[in-house]
Enzyme design. Structure first.
Site, PDB file in Angstrom:
ATOM      1  CG  HIS A 185      -2.073  -0.892   1.061  1.00 15.42           C
ATOM      2  ND1 HIS A 185      -2.886  -0.854  -0.041  1.00 15.42           N
ATOM      3  CD2 HIS A 185      -2.534  -1.893   1.833  1.00 15.42           C
ATOM      4  CE1 HIS A 185      -3.808  -1.780   0.075  1.00 15.42           C
ATOM      5  NE2 HIS A 185      -3.607  -2.436   1.207  1.00 15.42           N
ATOM      6  NE  ARG A 292       6.027  -7.932 -23.977  1.00 17.80           N
ATOM      7  CZ  ARG A 292       6.366  -6.642 -24.111  1.00 17.80           C
ATOM      8  NH1 ARG A 292       5.827  -5.729 -23.326  1.00 17.80           N
ATOM      9  NH2 ARG A 292       7.250  -6.274 -25.019  1.00 17.80           N
ATOM     10  CD  GLU A 427       7.407 -11.168 -32.280  1.00 15.53           C
ATOM     11  OE1 GLU A 427       7.963 -10.491 -31.401  1.00 15.53           O
ATOM     12  OE2 GLU A 427       6.534 -12.001 -32.026  1.00 15.53           O
ATOM     13  CG  ASN A 450      11.051  -5.062 -28.019  1.00 19.38           C
ATOM     14  OD1 ASN A 450      11.272  -3.918 -28.421  1.00 19.38           O
ATOM     15  ND2 ASN A 450      10.145  -5.328 -27.105  1.00 19.38           N
ATOM     16  CG  ASP A 451      11.588 -10.968 -30.417  1.00 15.41           C
ATOM     17  OD1 ASP A 451      12.696 -11.331 -29.985  1.00 15.41           O
ATOM     18  OD2 ASP A 451      10.532 -11.129 -29.789  1.00 15.41           O
ATOM     19  NE  ARG A 461      13.987  -9.161 -26.530  1.00 16.40           N
ATOM     20  CZ  ARG A 461      12.654  -9.205 -26.638  1.00 16.40           C
ATOM     21  NH1 ARG A 461      12.072  -9.803 -27.673  1.00 16.40           N
ATOM     22  NH2 ARG A 461      11.888  -8.651 -25.742  1.00 16.40           N
ATOM     23  CB  CYS A 498       3.314  -3.612 -29.613  1.00 14.98           C
ATOM     24  SG  CYS A 498       3.690  -5.193 -30.374  1.00 14.98           S
TER      25      CYS A 498
HETATM   26  C1  PEP Z   1       8.765  -7.325 -29.634  1.00 12.02           C
HETATM   27  O1  PEP Z   1       9.427  -8.311 -29.945  1.00 12.02           O
HETATM   28  O2  PEP Z   1       8.992  -6.175 -30.056  1.00 12.02           O
HETATM   29  C2  PEP Z   1       7.642  -7.463 -28.699  1.00 12.02           C
HETATM   30  C3  PEP Z   1       6.835  -6.457 -28.448  1.00 12.02           C
HETATM   31  O3  PEP Z   1       7.499  -8.661 -28.083  1.00 12.02           O
HETATM   32  P1  PEP Z   1       8.317  -9.106 -26.773  1.00 12.02           P
HETATM   33  O4  PEP Z   1       9.153  -7.929 -26.346  1.00 12.02           O
HETATM   34  O5  PEP Z   1       7.307  -9.522 -25.790  1.00 12.02           O
HETATM   35  O6  PEP Z   1       9.124 -10.233 -27.315  1.00 12.02           O
HETATM   36 MG    MG Z   2       8.695 -10.300 -29.441  1.00 12.80          MG
END
Ligand code: PEP
Ligand code: MG
Length: 570
Positions: A185, A292, A427, A450-451, A461, A498
């Site tokens: 809290h 996610r 991705e 990201n991927d 990564r 995303c």
């Molecule tokens: C991505 O790969 O950009 C993505 C949003 O998925 P995650 O980061 O969950 O692999």
């Molecule tokens: Mg991903």
């Protein structure tokens, strides 16, 4: 100067002098003569009534200053003070000749210990609530008042809800606690009040002395103790910048995300649990661009049931029933191993049985999730998204399973929406290369940078040695994004993003110029990106994007975007 590491519980930076919170002195007799027991019971009952009154006042005061939701904790405390199982334990102690103070304290500690031993963070946090009630009753029994007057950076073992509510928050600039986590809290209240907080510093708290000058960095969960003047002036400058930025961003929070020439760019949030929806709404976002769902699976010892999943998905959809909610199917494997599926040793897990590939092996798990998603669809505007699609066959197979799930539900007479939008994450470079073909089979694309960066640049990564390649401004990545946007536009489908790039305001003019119409990010980035969008002109961004697609290096692209950004207010 020395540093204390803790948990970043409430973002922001505060500089001030330490003031330790005084713990109540437990100086009371514990045992009474049997003849006094009826009188001790009377004392307990009147303390109970006084506590209820105090809690009612705290509830009203907190509702007025911090909102109804923050005040709910006191309504819960009011119920707990009279809870029959708590009262029963107190009365047992009283019958064994305990004083009212000892009976209350022992009962609260016993119940708190039981909660703390449970295997749920939520229940563990409730241990703090029951201890708080015990403290309140003991203070009332001893004739103490609820008023406290603290200033500066408050250091405490734990800040119980009633402690925080009784504080004058205009005088307290930061919190440091030995105990607590992100969901305690004290952390929730600190965030609601906008007070930087670092919690869970453990025994390091005792090393802090009253009057020590500290910097509480609630962004990273660090406390700098007695820093040198140059460090202090750096942090003072950061506070000033944050204040200016906050004032400016607060003014855009709920304005439309529109370019100067009236193009709407949808800003959404990435979430991991239904509990994140509060932040999505507070951020001024227009929905969820990535849920996610693997987080529902990660802390479990078995696959969550269909019912459990329906409840979670419905909770997210119902929080914003008229907004677009993109729920991604299970993206397990790789760096997100689940104990109950997959887990076979692989030389290259990121290139192995991950996401859609794993789901097609464990089709029963996948089907359960698809059924749950369809069942939840009645609660809002659901978009289903498949991760890691690399080929048309993968997409068609996933869609076939979704169709099977829909047919089963129809046969069972279970209601669901028949027009749920279906899209994929782009991705994997393979998907970007055949975006025109995939576009025929989807309602939308969401680019996961990201991927996409990891697979395009062949740079893990998680590996810091190749971090120099892990850059979404690398020209091949930017060109792939351009390809996907072009293919989607030609097919009349929308394309969003995303991955982390979506929340980087430096990238905003480029992404808008390439034709993305949805950007999904963490809540804190929403006002920043929105502010950028509100200063852009679409035609101008298209020219910039064309120009950037011709640049040779990531450094060139960043330099160009920095030049563009220098024309903005922030
Ligand atoms: C991505 O790969 O950009 C993505 C949003 O998925 P995650 O980061 O969950 O692999
Ligand atoms: Mg991903």
């Amino acid at each position: 100067m020395w540093k204390i590491k803790g948990i970043a519980a409430s973002a922001g930076i505060a500089i001030g002098e330490i003031m330790h919170m005084q713990e109540a002195v437990h100086d009371f007799c514990r045992q009474v003569d049997a003849s006094q027991t009826p009188a001790e019971k009377e004392r307990f009952y009147s303390a109970q009534q006084a506590a209820e009154k105090e809690l009612e006042i705290l509830q009203e005061r907190t509702a007025a200053t911090m909102g109804e939701q923050q005040a709910e904790v006191f309504a819960a405390h009011k119920l707990m003070v009279t809870d029959p199982s708590f009262v029963e334990v107190v009365l047992n102690h009283l019958d064994n000749q305990a004083s009212a103070e000892a009976a209350v304290e022992d009962a609260a500690n016993e119940i708190a210990a039981m909660f703390a031993g449970l295997d749920s963070e939520y229940m563990q946090e409730r241990a703090a609530d029951i201890k708080d009630i015990g403290k309140r009753l003991v203070r009332i029994l001893q004739g103490g008042t609820a008023e406290v007057n603290y200033t500066g950076i408050l250091a405490a073992q734990d800040l119980l809800p009633s402690d925080t509510a009784a504080l004058d928050l205009n005088c307290v600039s930061g919190f440091i606690t030995a105990l607590g986590g992100k969901t305690s809290h004290s952390s929730i209240l600190a965030r609601a009040a906008g007070i930087p907080a670092v919690v869970g510093v453990g025994s390091a708290l005792e090393k802090l002395k009253n009057g020590d000058t500290v910097v509480v960095d609630g962004h990273v969960g660090e406390v700098l103790v007695n820093p040198e003047e140059d460090v202090l002036s750096d942090y003072r400058l950061r506070i000033k910048n944050e204040q200016e930025r906050a004032a400016l961003l607060a003014s855009v929070g709920h304005l439309p995300s529109e370019t100067t020439d009236g193009h709407h760019i949808e800003l959404a949030c990435n979430i991991g649990t239904p509990g994140d929806m509060e932040k999505v709404i507070a951020a001024g976002a227009e929905g969820v661009g990535l849920f996610r769902t693997e987080f529902l699976f990660l802390d479990k010892t078995s696959v969550p049931t269909e019912e459990e999943q329906v409840e979670s998905y419905k909770a997210v959809l119902a929080a914003m029933p008229d907004k677009k909610i993109v729920i991604r199917t299970l993206d397990a494997g790789g760096d997100k191993q689940l104990p109950f599926i997959g887990g076979l040793p692989e030389a290259n897990p990121a290139l192995g049985l991950r996401a859609i590939r794993l789901c097609m092996v464990y089709q029963d798990v996948f089907k359960t999730q698809l059924r749950a998603l369809l069942r939840a669809s009645v609660a809002g505007n659901l978009h289903i998204m498949f991760p890691m699609i690399a080929t048309v066959d993968e997409l068609l197979n996933a869609k076939a399973l979704l169709k099977e799930a829909a047919e089963e539900l129809t046969q069972e007479g279970v209601p669901f929406k028949s027009d749920v939008a279906v899209g994929i994450m782009v991705e994997v470079p393979a998907a970007a290369a055949i975006a025109d073909i995939l576009a025929e089979e989807v309602d939308f694309f969401s680019i996961g940078t990201n991927d996409l960066v990891q697979y395009t640049m062949a740079a893990d990564r998680m590996n810091e040695h190749v971090a120099y390649l892990s850059d979404y401004f690398q020209p091949p990545v930017v060109r792939l994004i351009g390809n996907v946007a072009k293919a989607a536009k030609k097919a009349g489908k929308w394309v969003g993003m995303c991955g982390e790039m979506a929340g980087d305001p430096l990238a905003t003019p480029l992404l808008v110029g390439l034709g993305l119409t949805e950007l999904s990010m963490n809540g804190r980035a929403v006002p920043v990106v929105k502010h950028r969008i509100r200063q852009l002109d679409i035609k101008q961004t298209e020219k910039w994007a064309d120009d950037i697609l011709g640049l040779r290096t990531a450094a060139d692209i960043k330099k160009r975007l920095e030049e563009i950004a220098s024309a903005y207010e922030i």
